[in-house]
Scaffold this motif. Structure first.
Motif, PDB file in Angstrom:
ATOM      1  N   THR A  23       0.823  -1.210   0.000  1.00 39.59           N
ATOM      2  CA  THR A  23       0.000   0.000   0.000  1.00 39.59           C
ATOM      3  C   THR A  23       0.857   1.260   0.000  1.00 39.59           C
ATOM      4  O   THR A  23       0.540   2.241  -0.685  1.00 39.59           O
ATOM      5  CB  THR A  23      -0.955  -0.004   1.202  1.00 39.59           C
ATOM      6  N   GLU A  24       1.961   1.254   0.738  1.00 41.02           N
ATOM      7  CA  GLU A  24       2.846   2.421   0.731  1.00 41.02           C
ATOM      8  C   GLU A  24       3.389   2.664  -0.673  1.00 41.02           C
ATOM      9  O   GLU A  24       3.377   3.798  -1.169  1.00 41.02           O
ATOM     10  CB  GLU A  24       4.006   2.219   1.702  1.00 41.02           C
ATOM     11  N   GLN A  25       3.838   1.601  -1.334  1.00 44.14           N
ATOM     12  CA  GLN A  25       4.377   1.745  -2.679  1.00 44.14           C
ATOM     13  C   GLN A  25       3.314   2.233  -3.644  1.00 44.14           C
ATOM     14  O   GLN A  25       3.565   3.116  -4.480  1.00 44.14           O
ATOM     15  CB  GLN A  25       4.947   0.416  -3.158  1.00 44.14           C
ATOM     16  N   PHE A  26       2.108   1.677  -3.542  1.00 42.90           N
ATOM     17  CA  PHE A  26       1.026   2.109  -4.426  1.00 42.90           C
ATOM     18  C   PHE A  26       0.745   3.596  -4.236  1.00 42.90           C
ATOM     19  O   PHE A  26       0.628   4.355  -5.208  1.00 42.90           O
ATOM     20  CB  PHE A  26      -0.242   1.303  -4.154  1.00 42.90           C
ATOM     21  N   LEU A  27       0.639   4.026  -2.981  1.00 43.69           N
ATOM     22  CA  LEU A  27       0.308   5.417  -2.719  1.00 43.69           C
ATOM     23  C   LEU A  27       1.418   6.345  -3.172  1.00 43.69           C
ATOM     24  O   LEU A  27       1.155   7.426  -3.721  1.00 43.69           O
ATOM     25  CB  LEU A  27       0.018   5.607  -1.228  1.00 43.69           C
ATOM     26  N   ASN A  28       2.660   5.927  -2.995  1.00 46.07           N
ATOM     27  CA  ASN A  28       3.763   6.760  -3.474  1.00 46.07           C
ATOM     28  C   ASN A  28       3.757   6.885  -5.001  1.00 46.07           C
ATOM     29  O   ASN A  28       4.120   7.927  -5.556  1.00 46.07           O
ATOM     30  CB  ASN A  28       5.098   6.196  -2.994  1.00 46.07           C
TER      31      ASN A  28
END
Length: 303
Positions: free
Chosen positions: A135-140
């Protein structure tokens, strides 16, 4: 439109090559939220009951839960911010976002939900985003895609601090406490999606279980035992991909085995059938209160 070619080239170059100005901050589950005594009133609405199919009257998957003073959005399907407005809230009112999995129809408006209040100068504090690993990677990546927008607004005094989103990545059984309510992640069966979750939200003795996208799943049945409400996806034979969804012929059994008081169907595949077509089949196995989902339907008010 800027008349300075050099400045224009600078913005475009920054958009292409530079490190994006905004990044999410990953926090550990144990670092965020703490339990407290007392119970919060839980209210719930089906904001969007659709799928990737574009159907009039069914926005992308999204559920809104009011937990005391907090506003929780589960999944951010297309149009979720506008549906939130129709329910009486603004995007800046959202305090927590839960993402069940990273299929397009469940996360496509996450960036808009987070950035629209910032653009309009109404952001109070960024919501906490809770979701599967990645999720962190997606949001970034979402923030990076809109880096040109961010950079072009900075000369007007916009603060990057207002986009400082915290992300919590969950695994099966992860429980997060937020004062008078808590949420537990339940790994469900949506293979080949490796990390797909349902959620159980509890306050005091009351609980709401949400399936996300899944085949009939024993882990979900166990986690949802005795819930006041189960919100579950459903698929009609002959439509969609039955290998990783729950047939309307199975969803009643799932709810009955979980012993839930109420069942609300959502993520309806297809979205154009009459309520009676769904209810007639589900009623063969389930004896509790049944609601066939439609957009903006209130599905519980638990005190």
């Amino acid at each position: 439109m800027t008349s300075d070619p050099a400045r224009r080239r600078g913005l475009l170059s920054a958009y292409r090559d530079d490190e994006p100005l905004v990044k999410a901050r990953l926090v550990r589950p144990e670092d965020f939220g703490s339990a407290s005594t007392g119970a919060a009133r839980l209210r719930c609405w089906l904001a969007g009951t659709g799928t990737p199919a574009v159907i009039d009257g069914r926005h992308g998957p999204s559920t809104v839960i009011s937990a005391g003073d907090d506003v929780v959005m589960v999944d951010t399907g297309n149009g979720c911010a506008y549906q939130l407005l129709r329910l009486g809230w603004q995007p800046q009112d959202v305090t927590h976002v839960l993402i069940t999995h990273h299929h397009l129809d469940h996360n496509v408006d996450l960036g808009f939900l987070l950035m629209a209040p910032w653009v309009h100068g109404t952001q109070r504090r960024p919501p906490v985003v809770i979701g599967p690993p990645g999720t962190e990677q997606f949001l970034n990546r979402v923030f990076a895609a809109h880096d040109y927008d961010v950079r072009s607004r900075m000369p007007h005094g916009y603060s990057l601090d207002a986009l400082g989103v915290s992300v919590v990545e969950v695994h099966h059984g992860t429980t997060l406490h937020f004062g008078r309510w808590q949420v537990t992640a339940v790994e469900v069966e949506h293979s080949p999606v490796e990390d797909a979750f349902g959620f159980v939200i509890r306050s005091g003795s009351r609980s709401i279980a949400i399936s996300g996208d899944t085949r009939p799943c024993e882990r979900l049945i166990e986690a949802a035992q005795g819930a006041d409400l189960l919100i579950h996806e459903a698929l009609f034979p002959g439509w969609g991909i039955p290998d990783y969804h729950t047939s309307v012929h199975d969803v009643g059994r799932v709810a009955q085995e979980a012993g839930v008081t109420s069942l609300a169907l959502t993520h309806l595949i297809p979205g154009h059938l009459p309520d009676t077509a769904w209810a007639e089949i589900v009623r063969r196995d389930y004896t509790g209160e049944l609601m066939v989902g439609r957009d903006l339907l209130p599905v519980c008010d638990l005190i």
